[in-house]
Design a protein around this motif. Structure first.
Motif, mmCIF file in Angstrom:
data_model
loop_
_atom_site.group_PDB
_atom_site.id
_atom_site.type_symbol
_atom_site.label_atom_id
_atom_site.label_comp_id
_atom_site.label_asym_id
_atom_site.label_seq_id
_atom_site.Cartn_x
_atom_site.Cartn_y
_atom_site.Cartn_z
ATOM 1 N N ARG A 1 73.339 37.624 14.814
ATOM 2 C CA ARG A 1 74.227 38.695 15.258
ATOM 3 C C ARG A 1 74.371 38.744 16.777
ATOM 4 N N GLU A 2 73.357 38.280 17.493
ATOM 5 C CA GLU A 2 73.424 38.256 18.953
ATOM 6 C C GLU A 2 73.828 36.858 19.390
ATOM 7 N N ILE A 3 75.005 36.754 20.018
ATOM 8 C CA ILE A 3 75.543 35.446 20.400
ATOM 9 C C ILE A 3 75.919 35.469 21.878
ATOM 10 N N VAL A 4 75.421 34.485 22.624
ATOM 11 C CA VAL A 4 75.732 34.399 24.045
ATOM 12 C C VAL A 4 76.336 33.028 24.347
ATOM 13 N N ILE A 5 77.017 32.949 25.465
ATOM 14 C CA ILE A 5 77.622 31.698 25.904
ATOM 15 C C ILE A 5 77.627 31.686 27.425
ATOM 16 N N GLU A 6 77.520 30.516 28.028
ATOM 17 C CA GLU A 6 77.505 30.411 29.480
ATOM 18 C C GLU A 6 78.714 29.637 29.967
ATOM 19 N N VAL A 7 79.191 30.010 31.154
ATOM 20 C CA VAL A 7 80.373 29.344 31.697
ATOM 21 C C VAL A 7 80.244 29.239 33.210
ATOM 22 N N ASP A 8 80.631 28.097 33.745
ATOM 23 C CA ASP A 8 80.662 27.851 35.180
ATOM 24 C C ASP A 8 81.783 28.684 35.799
ATOM 25 N N SER A 9 81.520 29.281 36.947
ATOM 26 C CA SER A 9 82.530 30.118 37.612
ATOM 27 C C SER A 9 83.772 29.324 37.987
ATOM 28 N N ASN A 10 83.644 27.997 38.106
ATOM 29 C CA ASN A 10 84.802 27.167 38.452
ATOM 30 C C ASN A 10 85.713 26.884 37.263
ATOM 31 N N ASN A 11 85.215 27.162 36.043
ATOM 32 C CA ASN A 11 85.989 26.884 34.829
ATOM 33 C C ASN A 11 86.745 28.147 34.417
ATOM 34 N N LYS A 12 87.840 28.435 35.112
ATOM 35 C CA LYS A 12 88.596 29.668 34.887
ATOM 36 C C LYS A 12 89.192 29.725 33.482
ATOM 37 N N GLN A 13 89.646 28.577 32.961
ATOM 38 C CA GLN A 13 90.272 28.558 31.638
ATOM 39 C C GLN A 13 89.277 28.968 30.557
ATOM 40 N N ALA A 14 88.067 28.400 30.594
ATOM 41 C CA ALA A 14 87.045 28.752 29.608
ATOM 42 C C ALA A 14 86.606 30.194 29.783
ATOM 43 N N PHE A 15 86.470 30.630 31.030
ATOM 44 C CA PHE A 15 86.048 32.008 31.301
ATOM 45 C C PHE A 15 87.041 33.001 30.695
ATOM 46 N N ASN A 16 88.329 32.737 30.879
ATOM 47 C CA ASN A 16 89.359 33.619 30.319
ATOM 48 C C ASN A 16 89.342 33.591 28.794
ATOM 49 N N LEU A 17 89.116 32.403 28.215
ATOM 50 C CA LEU A 17 89.046 32.272 26.756
ATOM 51 C C LEU A 17 87.915 33.119 26.195
ATOM 52 N N TYR A 18 86.748 33.023 26.796
ATOM 53 C CA TYR A 18 85.589 33.745 26.274
ATOM 54 C C TYR A 18 85.782 35.264 26.387
ATOM 55 N N GLN A 19 86.363 35.705 27.474
ATOM 56 C CA GLN A 19 86.606 37.142 27.620
ATOM 57 C C GLN A 19 87.644 37.634 26.610
ATOM 58 N N LYS A 20 88.682 36.840 26.390
ATOM 59 C CA LYS A 20 89.689 37.187 25.390
ATOM 60 C C LYS A 20 89.071 37.264 24.001
ATOM 61 N N PHE A 21 88.100 36.419 23.762
ATOM 62 C CA PHE A 21 87.452 36.341 22.458
ATOM 63 C C PHE A 21 86.596 37.569 22.170
ATOM 64 N N GLY A 22 86.076 38.194 23.240
ATOM 65 C CA GLY A 22 85.216 39.364 23.053
ATOM 66 C C GLY A 22 83.866 39.251 23.732
ATOM 67 N N PHE A 23 83.665 38.169 24.520
ATOM 68 C CA PHE A 23 82.425 38.026 25.272
ATOM 69 C C PHE A 23 82.522 38.826 26.577
ATOM 70 N N GLN A 24 81.423 39.459 26.942
ATOM 71 C CA GLN A 24 81.383 40.243 28.172
ATOM 72 C C GLN A 24 80.247 39.750 29.060
ATOM 73 N N ILE A 25 80.475 39.779 30.374
ATOM 74 C CA ILE A 25 79.462 39.311 31.334
ATOM 75 C C ILE A 25 78.204 40.152 31.220
ATOM 76 N N GLU A 26 77.072 39.463 31.073
ATOM 77 C CA GLU A 26 75.782 40.143 31.029
ATOM 78 C C GLU A 26 74.965 39.843 32.280
ATOM 79 N N THR A 27 74.970 38.584 32.696
ATOM 80 C CA THR A 27 74.187 38.164 33.855
ATOM 81 C C THR A 27 74.913 37.045 34.588
ATOM 82 N N ALA A 28 74.737 37.009 35.893
ATOM 83 C CA ALA A 28 75.273 35.906 36.701
ATOM 84 C C ALA A 28 74.106 35.183 37.370
ATOM 85 N N PHE A 29 74.139 33.851 37.308
ATOM 86 C CA PHE A 29 73.103 33.030 37.926
ATOM 87 C C PHE A 29 73.738 32.170 39.011
#
Length: 288
Positions: free
Chosen positions: A250-278
């Motif tokens: 039930r708990e699902i996380v995913i990581e994305v490089d800040s330079n990958n804007k296309q993937a970042f937008n996809l994940y947010q559209k999907f329902g993923f929300q930023i939890e932590t930045a490294f």
């Protein structure tokens, strides 16, 4: 003081690390977790865990994630009451000896974005900021299953290794050696699963998941170039998430490089929300 060097985690060490981690999280307001799994390291014999004990108490640790023979990601924690006593420096010295032994030239220090002391240490060592990686968690309230998916899911085995290597190289442009090592480790791990997305019996995308209790992390996710921009990434992500949910995750996380804007937008559209930045700070192992 006792310094231990290990190439794998025992159950007892995992418990000690989680205890240290919890203390540091509460003191420094951190959210990230130490990656207590060495099976993705390209060489299983190398020491990647360095622990400092005061008697029976773990007071400082440094761990390396080394998926390829080119670079290591370093994360470290020290008890708040034991800082500025040189323990991190001593652990780092041992870690660098191991990196040089295995001819690993690049080091990435991984620091949560608001961890001021971690960033100060990284820059003091001469490391330069390289990029930021976001850890996103799926909000179940925003997740809507697809009524129809053009892709078929396929869980591969070792007989499909060549196809997976070819697909991964087309997506991520990594070397054959690095790609083969990563995929073989995934297939042989009990904690990871590999997924392929097929369109008309052709592999057009892939992704992997790593399991830790009731939480799963999706990584190595991508679509081959000629099929990008057509919605297949969104459908492949749905396919993976559905398989995870059906297995009880039930708990699902995913990581994305800040330079990958296309993937970042996809994940947010999907329902993923930023939890932590490294933040990642790079240096040469020979300069540490």
């Amino acid at each position: 003081m006792i310094l231990k060097e290990l190439n794998d985690y025992s159950d007892n060490v995992v418990n000690e690390v989680h205890h240290l981690e919890q203390i540091c999280q509460e003191h420094d307001n951190l959210k990230g977790s130490i990656f207590v799994d060495t099976t993705m390291n390209f060489n299983q014999e190398m020491n990647s865990i360095f622990l400092m004990y005061d008697g029976d108490q773990l007071i400082s640790m440094l761990t390396m994630f080394v998926p390829t023979a080119h670079e290591a990601e370093i994360t470290a924690l020290t008890l708040p009451t034991q800082r500025r006593k040189g323990y991190f420096k001593e652990l780092l010295s041992k870690a660098v000896e191991e990196l040089i032994k295995y001819e690993i030239t690049e080091v990435l220090f991984v620091v949560e974005s608001h961890a001021i002391s971690g960033k100060q240490v990284s820059t003091h060592l001469g490391a330069q900021y390289d990029f930021t990686e976001y850890s996103l968690r799926l909000d179940p309230r925003k997740y809507v299953p697809l009524a129809k998916n053009r892709l078929e899911g396929f869980k591969p085995s070792e007989k499909d290794l060549k196809k997976m290597i070819d697909t991964s190289m087309r997506i991520f442009e990594d070397s054959y050696e690095d790609t083969q090592g990563i995929i073989v480790n995934i297939l042989q791990s009990k904690m990871r699963d590999q997924y392929l997305g097929l369109l008309n019996d052709e592999i057009i995308g892939m992704g992997s998941s790593s399991h830790d209790g009731d939480e799963a992390s999706i990584f190595g996710f991508g679509i081959i170039p000629e099929f990008r921009g057509k919605g297949y990434g969104y459908e492949l992500l749905h396919m993976i998430v559905e398989q995870l949910r059906q297995s009880g995750i039930r708990e699902i996380v995913i990581e994305v490089d800040s330079n990958n804007k296309q993937a970042f937008n996809l994940y947010q559209k999907f329902g993923f929300q930023i939890e932590t930045a490294f933040e990642y700070y790079r240096n040469k192992a020979s300069e540490l």
